[in-house]
Scaffold this motif. Structure first.
Motif, mmCIF file in Angstrom:
data_model
loop_
_atom_site.group_PDB
_atom_site.id
_atom_site.type_symbol
_atom_site.label_atom_id
_atom_site.label_comp_id
_atom_site.label_asym_id
_atom_site.label_seq_id
_atom_site.Cartn_x
_atom_site.Cartn_y
_atom_site.Cartn_z
ATOM 1 N N SER A 184 -28.539 33.707 9.130
ATOM 2 C CA SER A 184 -27.115 33.374 9.233
ATOM 3 C C SER A 184 -26.907 31.867 9.219
ATOM 4 C CB SER A 184 -26.530 33.945 10.531
ATOM 5 O OG SER A 184 -26.763 35.320 10.589
ATOM 6 N N SER B 99 -34.132 38.394 14.605
ATOM 7 C CA SER B 99 -32.730 38.436 15.010
ATOM 8 C C SER B 99 -31.768 38.140 13.858
ATOM 9 C CB SER B 99 -32.493 37.415 16.096
ATOM 10 O OG SER B 99 -32.638 36.131 15.536
ATOM 11 N N GLY B 100 -32.266 37.626 12.785
ATOM 12 C CA GLY B 100 -31.348 37.317 11.694
ATOM 13 C C GLY B 100 -30.621 36.005 11.909
ATOM 14 N N ASP B 101 -30.870 35.362 13.038
ATOM 15 C CA ASP B 101 -30.187 34.100 13.343
ATOM 16 C C ASP B 101 -30.492 33.033 12.299
ATOM 17 O OD1 ASP B 101 -28.973 35.078 15.461
ATOM 18 O OD2 ASP B 101 -30.038 33.875 16.975
ATOM 19 N N GLN C 21 -31.499 42.190 5.965
ATOM 20 C CA GLN C 21 -30.480 42.176 7.009
ATOM 21 C C GLN C 21 -29.774 43.539 7.090
ATOM 22 O OE1 GLN C 21 -27.971 38.751 6.613
ATOM 23 N NE2 GLN C 21 -27.507 38.735 8.800
ATOM 24 N N ASN D 157 -29.682 46.048 10.238
ATOM 25 C CA ASN D 157 -28.427 46.478 10.849
ATOM 26 C C ASN D 157 -28.236 47.992 10.818
ATOM 27 O OD1 ASN D 157 -27.614 43.919 11.575
ATOM 28 N ND2 ASN D 157 -26.572 43.532 9.632
#
Lengths: 490, 490
Positions: free
Chosen positions: B101, B96-98, B213, B217
């Motif tokens: 981030s 999720s890239g959470d 990322q 995306n």
């Protein structure tokens, strides 16, 4: 945040402009004499004179020798507005974008009369002050000016934007903004956040070609909705389109659309929000021209200000008001889209360049921005009016003209036979650039006989000559008798 | 464009450093006495002293009281490098890239010891000079500073970049460049220009998480290729991957990869170009660290300089050398991709902010950039060396360390049982940020027991303490006896 007080002469000019606008004073009416007006308003003769000069500059009144001042005939009174657009049904496929790129490249060349690109005239920008603010901010800057800004943009700028949001009918916090590289990045990120390739996106017809290009490059499918010349998007048509298609997002310029200059009335904005809410469709609101209403009108409330469900992504910038080349814009994505937009921004441009952000923040804080905007609005209103006059003088009678209520572009419907792309090529031979209507639709022939004229630059004999040449070229298509033949061809 | 002459003491330091590097002077060897060296080189005693101090600062020699100067033992001599990575076969799905981030957000907080983000230390940037250049450029600017730059970027900057390209082994023209908002936009546009959603993109394993990322995306599928600790991408593995999959593009950091710091030898660069040519696969070459070799090495030639078929898209910026927050980068797309990249840029950020472009151009023109780079390279070499020493002192013996040849990050393989994400959380409680290895792969567990340490900031007791704390936390995972327990926990 009260607006700074108007100078006295501006107040008087505004009051007369209101009368003209409301029709209390009509074209051809004599304006009260300077002496009489000075008694009526209780001000000096020189203040009234200043007010009348301002109104004359704006094209609202004109002096007749030995008779005084008269309300100017409104050129638009005898030329019809374009009819509500009727885009063909169904989804469109966008072409190669070659025409767009070529025309944009041409528009930036120095020796061209630039009626093609919608850029503000450098003469109207606060050049000296802005450059001084940037210099001073940099001189006093420390290492932090070189470091990344906060991922969402500089705190200083977001704070000023939050204060300005009261004028937009909103009451936003600094945390609501993500600073972008101009409005275009804001629109681009908003499109990416709300869609996936193959999705259907509703656009205005005609619409800004930059949006069409972004839609094409993202593999999305544009669906065009009718535009009324003065009220903007036709909501009945929008609703019927939404019923027939799965729409992922809507892109609109409710305040002073490009190229029509139309402004959606408040009741339509409410109706649009209700419609969005019923179908849970996000609206990407492009507010880049919102700061430039024609006086005496005030700035329209954004559609965002009616939004209670967090469906509006509000996009704006200083590109039309302060500094196109600084690339300072913003998006207010709302809670639904904030994280996604932030992540997309991080993985494409990371953050927006810091020094221009700090300089814009300082310019806002310093005050004077609202005065600057009023001045620009007056200039643009006058320039659009002069352009409309010249077009009506030199072009054939069968044309139609948009009724811009802000911004600085004019949309001209030429007689049906005229191919505006050919017109563009012929105009270029005379060093004049225009934007052919076909750019403004994904359907190649939708606006084949339309052109957009930018009125961003102050009126001059050179521009008047260019309009005369354009008129002559248009007549060559229609076979109508030529006027203005005594004018030189360049 | 000859490089500015080195000061005399730097020349002497460089000559000794070359001896050490070549093994002519080995760890523990005595360096000639100051008096003797002054006779050998025919320079003053104080010049030699200055040279020795510089070498000491860089961690190459150390003084023993009353005995003179000695070549410092190289800490890396007794710690093995990580083995060539063996990414699992097949395509990976990105999470999720959470985590990414969250970690990036933490890394930017002020009270944290910032070993997590790979940003240059403000102390090493030419802050005063850069800010002064920006101020002076703005003070003398006219309206044109507010206008859009040329769609490809300011002519002034592209001219300076073309001159610098000689150092990259290229001979580029100003027309070959498109200026971007930092390297990240250059990579992002290059990915968009060479792929469509669903395509397979080859990345290094481990690789920079920003690229992962962007790939996520854009709906692309990453395929990871083995990395050798010092030579970078394993070309045999790459070839076998290319045979099994339809690869749309390759992203690589041939010069001082992030996080390994590896540098692809010239013969491998040639072999890579041959491979690309046989399969017509474009290479997105991320050269953001290329300007930062550890002295006395010189700047590696770019892979682009070997490219005869126009398959390399070269991406770079000043984000690691001058000003991360100014967002000035560039891409050299080559003829194949130029128009596409230009169009994608126009429909996302239009142009790059103009004032930072003008200021960087002026800084380049002014000279001194190469001297600044050499200084940075010396500092980073010393800082990486100090960090490696501290890690070897405080961490358990079973670790492995990368062999960076440039840049400013260190890649640490911890004992197999250590979960670096948990380590990251525990370190944060001590106000220390690190980058867990899992960020550097699309496969969640690929580098579960690795961390990346940024050595961008000058060495200090605070950092030494932070490394001691990290060592203690690592030992808590492994059950190894703790050392350094006398150090405070923050």
């Amino acid at each position: 945040m009260p607006a700074p007080a108007l100078p006295l002469y501006e107040k008087i000019a505004a009051s007369i402009a209101r009368h003209i606008d409301a029709g209390t004073m009509r074209p051809g009416d004599r304006v009260p004499s300077v002496r009489r007006a000075s008694l009526q308003h209780g001000v000096s003769v020189s203040t009234v004179t200043q007010a009348y000069l301002a109104l004359e500059n704006r094209g609202l009144i004109h002096a007749r020798p030995k008779s005084g001042f008269f309300v100017r005939p409104r050129v638009l009174d005898h030329i019809p507005a374009p009819k509500t657009s009727r885009p063909r049904k169904g989804l469109a496929r966008i072409g190669s974008g070659d025409l767009r790129s070529r025309i944009l490249e041409i528009a930036s060349q120095r020796h061209i009369v630039p009626l093609g690109a919608a850029a503000p005239a450098p003469e109207l920008l606060p050049v000296t002050r802005l450059n001084r603010v940037m210099a001073s901010a940099s001189r006093h800057a420390r290492a932090s000016a070189l470091e990344y800004s906060h991922p969402a943009g500089c705190e200083e700028l977001r704070r000023e934007l939050a204060r300005r949001s009261l004028d937009w009918g909103c009451n936003l916090e600094p945390e609501d903004f993500i600073v972008t590289s101009g409005t275009m990045e804001a629109l681009f990120l908003s499109l990416r956040a709300t869609t996936k390739p193959g999705d259907v996106v509703v656009v205005e017809s005609p619409t800004y070609f930059g949006v069409l290009q972004a839609i094409e490059n993202l593999g999305l499918r544009p669906l065009e909705v009718s535009m009324q010349a003065t009220e903007g998007m036709d909501l009945e048509h929008l609703e019927s389109v939404i019923r027939r298609h799965r729409v992922a997002a809507i892109v609109a310029v409710p305040s002073f659309s490009n190229p029509l200059g139309s402004c959606m009335p408040a009741k339509n904005r409410q109706a649009l929000i209700d419609l969005l809410g019923r179908h849970e469709i996000p609206l990407i609101e492009d507010d880049v021209y919102g700061d430039l209403p024609f006086p005496p009108a005030t700035r329209p409330r954004t559609v965002k200000s009616f939004d209670t469900k967090g469906l509006v992504l509000l996009c704006g910038s200083v590109s039309k008001t302060l500094a196109p080349g600084w690339r300072v814009g913003w998006v207010v994505p709302g809670e639904r889209y904030y994280d996604r937009i932030q992540q997309l921004k991080t993985s494409s441009t990371v953050t927006t360049s810091k020094p221009p952000q700090l300089a814009v923040a300082e310019f806002f804080r310093d005050g004077g921005f609202d005065r600057h905007l009023r001045h620009m609005g007056h200039c643009y209103a006058a320039q659009v009016n002069r352009m409309a006059e010249a077009v009506s003088e030199f072009f054939p009678h069968e044309i139609r003209l948009s009724r811009p209520q802000g911004g600085f572009v004019l949309w001209v419907e030429l007689p049906p036979g005229v191919d505006a792309v050919k017109l563009h090529t012929r105009a270029l031979a005379h060093h004049i650039s225009i934007a052919p209507g076909r750019l403004f639709s994904a359907r190649p022939m939708q606006f084949a006989n339309f052109i957009r004229l930018s009125c961003g630059i102050p009126w001059s004999p050179k521009i008047e000559r260019a309009i005369a040449v354009l008129g002559r070229l248009v007549r060559q298509f229609t076979g109508a008798p030529s006027t203005g033949s005594s004018l030189p061809s360049r």
